[in-house]
Design a protein around this motif. Structure first.
Motif, PDB file in Angstrom:
ATOM      1  N   ALA A 152       0.816  -1.150   0.066  1.00 42.82           N
ATOM      2  CA  ALA A 152       0.005   0.051  -0.061  1.00 42.82           C
ATOM      3  C   ALA A 152       0.739   1.295   0.106  1.00 42.82           C
ATOM      4  O   ALA A 152       1.720   1.354   0.856  1.00 42.82           O
ATOM      5  N   GLU A 153       0.500   2.040  -0.854  1.00 42.77           N
ATOM      6  CA  GLU A 153       1.255   3.463  -0.885  1.00 42.77           C
ATOM      7  C   GLU A 153       0.241   4.194  -1.310  1.00 42.77           C
ATOM      8  O   GLU A 153      -0.676   4.279  -1.836  1.00 42.77           O
ATOM      9  N   VAL A 154       0.554   5.622  -0.915  1.00 40.31           N
ATOM     10  CA  VAL A 154      -0.409   7.040  -0.987  1.00 40.31           C
ATOM     11  C   VAL A 154       0.510   7.758  -1.758  1.00 40.31           C
ATOM     12  O   VAL A 154       1.287   8.593  -1.274  1.00 40.31           O
ATOM     13  N   ARG A 155       0.001   7.988  -3.055  1.00 41.46           N
ATOM     14  CA  ARG A 155       0.836   8.940  -4.107  1.00 41.46           C
ATOM     15  C   ARG A 155       2.443   8.725  -3.877  1.00 41.46           C
ATOM     16  O   ARG A 155       3.132   9.594  -3.976  1.00 41.46           O
ATOM     17  N   GLY A 156       3.088   7.438  -3.794  1.00 43.14           N
ATOM     18  CA  GLY A 156       4.144   7.327  -3.693  1.00 43.14           C
ATOM     19  C   GLY A 156       4.845   7.072  -2.393  1.00 43.14           C
ATOM     20  O   GLY A 156       6.133   6.849  -2.351  1.00 43.14           O
ATOM     21  N   LEU A 157       4.034   7.483  -1.274  1.00 38.02           N
ATOM     22  CA  LEU A 157       4.562   7.431   0.117  1.00 38.02           C
ATOM     23  C   LEU A 157       3.892   6.142   1.003  1.00 38.02           C
ATOM     24  O   LEU A 157       3.005   5.779   0.503  1.00 38.02           O
ATOM     25  N   ARG A 158       4.529   5.895   1.777  1.00 36.16           N
ATOM     26  CA  ARG A 158       4.160   4.811   2.731  1.00 36.16           C
ATOM     27  C   ARG A 158       3.208   5.330   3.506  1.00 36.16           C
ATOM     28  O   ARG A 158       3.094   6.595   4.120  1.00 36.16           O
ATOM     29  N   PRO A 159       1.915   4.811   3.748  1.00 40.68           N
ATOM     30  CA  PRO A 159       1.009   5.259   4.576  1.00 40.68           C
ATOM     31  C   PRO A 159       1.125   6.067   5.785  1.00 40.68           C
ATOM     32  O   PRO A 159       0.647   7.204   6.114  1.00 40.68           O
ATOM     33  N   HIS A 160       2.066   5.481   6.676  1.00 42.74           N
ATOM     34  CA  HIS A 160       2.576   6.305   7.942  1.00 42.74           C
ATOM     35  C   HIS A 160       3.242   7.484   7.569  1.00 42.74           C
ATOM     36  O   HIS A 160       3.641   8.201   8.500  1.00 42.74           O
ATOM     37  N   ASP A 161       3.704   7.759   6.374  1.00 47.75           N
ATOM     38  CA  ASP A 161       4.520   8.970   5.958  1.00 47.75           C
ATOM     39  C   ASP A 161       3.611  10.123   5.572  1.00 47.75           C
ATOM     40  O   ASP A 161       4.302  11.101   5.102  1.00 47.75           O
ATOM     41  N   THR A 162       2.361   9.734   5.357  1.00 44.91           N
ATOM     42  CA  THR A 162       1.552  10.871   4.892  1.00 44.91           C
ATOM     43  C   THR A 162       0.919  11.728   5.981  1.00 44.91           C
ATOM     44  O   THR A 162       1.065  11.456   7.098  1.00 44.91           O
ATOM     45  N   ALA A 163       0.616  13.086   5.688  1.00 47.21           N
ATOM     46  CA  ALA A 163       0.315  13.772   6.768  1.00 47.21           C
ATOM     47  C   ALA A 163      -0.746  14.851   6.114  1.00 47.21           C
ATOM     48  O   ALA A 163      -0.499  15.462   4.937  1.00 47.21           O
TER      49      ALA A 163
END
Length: 158
Positions: free
Chosen positions: A94-105
């Motif tokens: 799982a990635e969100v726009r190329g980021l790991r989920p826990h790295d999103t803010a």
């Protein structure tokens, strides 16, 4: 979640390798060529060659050279999780726009969204890391997966 053709083909090829090695002692297992794997699952050979190379780099399959060469599972099918296969060919589950989920803010109304993305990744891990190739081949689901499959709307599109 969109399951890519690479992931689908990789899992199918690994299942074909598991079937070829089923009930055969590891030292007597016969390697399977990419052509045979492709034929067994009706997959494009050239695409499968690249996928098998990724699986080899991830140490999920081993290769043997020669006239009777081909590929074997690097470990028993009950020690290889479906999640491992997907990560080998497509990267993180799982990635969100190329980021790991826990790295999103996010700010404001979306401030709790990272927690939802982390929970989504955890759910994927429960299913994909909690299911081995052997379980998948035999439909021997974990309790968590069996419960998900029993949900009334599990087999319905939305």
């Amino acid at each position: 979640m969109d399951i890519s053709a690479r992931s689908d083909y990789a899992v199918r090829a690994m299942l074909a390798l598991a079937a070829a090695q089923d009930d055969t002692p590891a030292q007597k297992a016969r390697p399977v060529s990419v052509d045979r794997l492709a034929q067994a699952q009706d997959l494009p050979v050239k695409f499968l060659e690249a996928i098998v190379a990724d699986l080899r780099r991830a140490e999920l399959v081993a290769s043997r050279r020669g006239a009777r060469g081909g590929y074997l599972l690097a470990r028993p099918a009950d020690e290889i999780a479906v999640g491992d296969v997907i990560r080998a060919v497509d990267g993180p589950l799982a990635e969100v726009r190329g980021l790991r989920p826990h790295d999103t803010a996010y700010d404001g109304e979306a401030e709790h969204l990272p927690a939802l993305w982390v929970a989504t990744r955890a759910a994927l891990r429960t299913v994909l890391d909690g299911t081995t190739l052997d379980q998948l081949r035999h439909g021997a689901w974990s309790a968590e997966v069996a419960e998900l499959l029993r949900q009334p709307d599990a087999w319905e599109s939305r």
